[in-house]
Design an enzyme around this catalytic site. Sequence first.
Site, short mmCIF file in Angstrom:
data_model
loop_
_atom_site.label_atom_id
_atom_site.label_comp_id
_atom_site.label_asym_id
_atom_site.label_seq_id
_atom_site.Cartn_x
_atom_site.Cartn_y
_atom_site.Cartn_z
CE1 TYR A 91 -9.28 -3.44 0.68
CE2 TYR A 91 -8.76 -1.21 -0.01
CZ TYR A 91 -8.37 -2.42 0.55
OH TYR A 91 -7.07 -2.59 0.97
CD GLU A 127 -8.30 -9.66 -4.06
OE1 GLU A 127 -7.16 -9.98 -3.69
OE2 GLU A 127 -9.22 -9.39 -3.24
CB THR A 152 -7.63 -6.56 9.67
OG1 THR A 152 -7.80 -7.69 8.82
CG2 THR A 152 -8.07 -5.29 8.96
CG PHE A 154 -13.38 2.09 7.85
CD1 PHE A 154 -12.81 1.48 6.74
CD2 PHE A 154 -14.12 1.31 8.73
CE1 PHE A 154 -12.97 0.13 6.49
CE2 PHE A 154 -14.30 -0.06 8.50
CZ PHE A 154 -13.72 -0.63 7.37
CG ASN A 200 -3.64 -2.56 6.95
OD1 ASN A 200 -3.45 -2.31 5.76
ND2 ASN A 200 -4.71 -3.17 7.39
CG HIS A 245 -4.91 -6.71 -0.58
ND1 HIS A 245 -6.14 -6.84 0.02
CD2 HIS A 245 -4.90 -7.57 -1.63
CE1 HIS A 245 -6.85 -7.73 -0.67
NE2 HIS A 245 -6.12 -8.19 -1.68
NE ARG A 281 -5.67 -12.46 5.17
CZ ARG A 281 -6.40 -11.33 5.12
NH1 ARG A 281 -6.48 -10.62 3.97
NH2 ARG A 281 -7.00 -10.87 6.17
CE LYS A 336 -3.71 -2.55 2.26
NZ LYS A 336 -4.73 -2.59 3.35
NE ARG A 344 -2.32 -5.74 7.33
CZ ARG A 344 -3.46 -6.24 6.87
NH1 ARG A 344 -4.13 -7.14 7.58
NH2 ARG A 344 -3.95 -5.84 5.71
#
Length: 134
Positions: free
Chosen positions: A49, A126, A91, A57, A112, A115, A85, A9, A102
């Site tokens: 998303y 994706e 998260t 948010f 964070n 992804h 993951r 990100k 994270r």
Amino acid sequence: MERTYVMLKPDAYERRLIGEIISRIERKNFKITDIKMLNLNKAMLAKHYAHLVNKPFYSALEKFMMSGPVVAMIVEGENVVQGIRNLMGATKWLEAIQGTIRGDYANNTTENLIHGSDSIENAEIEIERFFGSK
Ligand code: DAT
Ligand code: MG
């Protein structure tokens, strides 16, 4: 071989953590089979998303995700969806344990760093969205 979609990100870029995070993925012996840098727009984010567009948010998330470039990757390996993951951590940054990306670097739930697809099915969706048919 299983594949997943990983996206570093804008905070990872801004904080000069791209190399650090890619190193962690490679040290785990997962293989990066494609990689590119791109800037996201509102339409791409609303698809990516879709499960969050009605959350309070979302506008902050959208603004953050358009604040700089992302690094998009296809990553391959045995059980790589769950493996990535696990490397990412939870998260919510306070729940992400030390030793995860994270857990080690995030102190904010929106910003964070990384992804990773949450299922094999979503990984393929994706990858198609960000890389086209491969
Ligand atoms: P993950 O990125 O762990 O798959 P997700 O798909 O539920 O989590 O949410 C996508 C992103 O949206 C997440 O990385 C950061 C943001 N987000 C999720 N829940 C949030 C919350 N409660 N407050 C702020 N940002 C949130
Ligand atoms: Mg998710």
